[in-house]
Write a protein that holds these residues in place. Structure first.
Motif, short mmCIF file in Angstrom:
data_model
loop_
_atom_site.label_atom_id
_atom_site.label_comp_id
_atom_site.label_asym_id
_atom_site.label_seq_id
_atom_site.Cartn_x
_atom_site.Cartn_y
_atom_site.Cartn_z
N UNK A 1 34.93 43.21 40.13
CA UNK A 1 33.57 42.67 40.24
C UNK A 1 32.93 42.59 38.86
N UNK A 2 33.04 43.66 38.07
CA UNK A 2 32.37 43.72 36.77
C UNK A 2 33.04 42.76 35.78
N UNK A 3 34.37 42.69 35.80
CA UNK A 3 35.07 41.76 34.90
C UNK A 3 34.71 40.32 35.21
N UNK A 4 34.60 40.00 36.49
CA UNK A 4 34.21 38.64 36.88
C UNK A 4 32.80 38.33 36.42
N UNK A 5 31.89 39.28 36.59
CA UNK A 5 30.52 39.07 36.12
C UNK A 5 30.47 38.94 34.61
N UNK B 1 35.79 35.72 23.01
CA UNK B 1 36.28 35.03 24.21
C UNK B 1 37.30 35.86 24.97
N UNK B 2 37.86 36.89 24.35
CA UNK B 2 38.78 37.80 25.03
C UNK B 2 38.10 39.10 25.42
N UNK B 3 36.84 39.28 25.04
CA UNK B 3 36.15 40.54 25.31
C UNK B 3 35.12 40.43 26.42
N UNK B 4 34.89 39.20 26.92
CA UNK B 4 33.80 39.01 27.87
C UNK B 4 33.92 39.90 29.10
N UNK B 5 35.14 40.07 29.61
CA UNK B 5 35.33 40.93 30.78
C UNK B 5 35.59 42.38 30.39
N UNK B 6 36.14 42.62 29.19
CA UNK B 6 36.47 43.98 28.77
C UNK B 6 35.24 44.82 28.46
#
Length: 302
Positions: free
Chosen positions: A249-253, A282-287
């Protein structure tokens, strides 16, 4: 360390069906449907993943330096894009303060992180107030300082929880739970979205993110999180189940948040440093948000 999600437009950065306007790919084209060089993206992801595993296994404190360098680059990328949109975030205090937020977590824990964040915000406000001199009238002070505060919270503050995690008992294992969980979410979402994606989740923000892709993310992330929590931390698999569900859920948000920011800025990527991926951000948005929830869940339950 992940297979890249589809990021062909400023708002299409997640696993899902290709848009109706997408044309047919030329035969032999190495790019994915999203317009990325998929072999290059996979190679970069694998190289980063192996490097991080080696660091965490043998010299876990080096992880702090890795995070610090990555956040400095990510902050620079975001600040550069904002300035291109005439949003003047004060880069010098933001970069310096971001490093303080990360490094003060080592000796002082969460208190050092929060104190450095508050100090960074205050210095940025004063810097922006007088950046044209004492005799000039500040322009757009309120929106610029508000967005600066957002960037400080979005990038170094959220990243600080990855630093706090590695300092805990079994810290390297906790960080691996984060990285492997998010990687599984990305891979599952990409595969399910490309193969089965037909129903968009939030087409106004990210047209390529589908419910089918979300289902794939959920399945893979739960499996990966249960495995890592059980095998690496030797803890109850129910903790892994909870972590996997929350991570998806959080990674998607996190994906959606960056998609909306890039949509408003009218850009495809935050940067160009990583072939096939875009920029570091662009690789950290979900992390980044995932680092916080992983730290929180494992701190409370392990």
């Amino acid at each position: 360390m992940t297979v890249p999600a589809e990021r062909g437009t400023p708002d299409g950065d997640a696993s899902g069906a290709p848009s109706a306007s997408a044309g047919a790919e030329p035969v032999g084209d190495s790019k994915s449907k999203a317009g990325r060089n998929l072999p290059a993206a996979i190679g970069v992801g694998l190289a980063l993943g192996v490097s991080l595993i080696v660091i965490l296994a043998y010299v876990p404190l080096v992880w702090i330096g890795v995070v610090a360098v990555a956040m400095a680059i990510a902050t620079w990328e975001v600040a550069k894009r904002l300035r291109e949109a005439d949003i003047r975030v004060p880069r010098v205090p933001l970069l310096a303060g971001g490093q303080a937020i990360l490094w003060l977590g080592w000796p002082f824990g969460i208190q050092g992180v929060l104190a450095a964040f508050a100090g960074t915000v205050l210095v940025c406000m004063v810097w922006r107030l007088f950046d044209h001199g004492l005799s000039a009238t500040p322009r757009n002070f309120l929106p610029d300082t508000a967005i600066t505060t957002f960037v400080a919270a979005w990038v170094p503050l959220l990243a600080s929880f990855a630093v706090l995690m590695v300092l805990q008992e079994d810290g390297a294992g906790r960080v691996l739970c984060l990285m492997i969980g998010v990687a599984c979410s990305d891979i599952g979402g990409y595969a399910a979205g490309v193969l089965f994606g037909k129903h968009p989740m939030v087409p106004r923000i990210s047209p390529k993110k589908s419910w089918e892709g979300f289902g794939g993310s959920l399945l893979f992330c739960v499996i990966g999180s249960v495995a890592t929590v059980t095998l690496i931390l030797d803890e109850n698999p129910l903790i892994g189940l909870a972590l996997g569900v929350v991570l998806v859920v959080v990674a998607t948000l996190g994906d959606l948040i960056e998609s909306q920011i890039k949509r408003e800025l009218g850009i495809k990527d935050m940067g160009t440093l990583l072939p096939g991926h875009g920029g570091i951000m662009d690789r950290l948005d979900s992390l980044l948000p995932s680092a916080f929830v992983t730290w929180l869940i494992l701190t409370l339950l392990v």
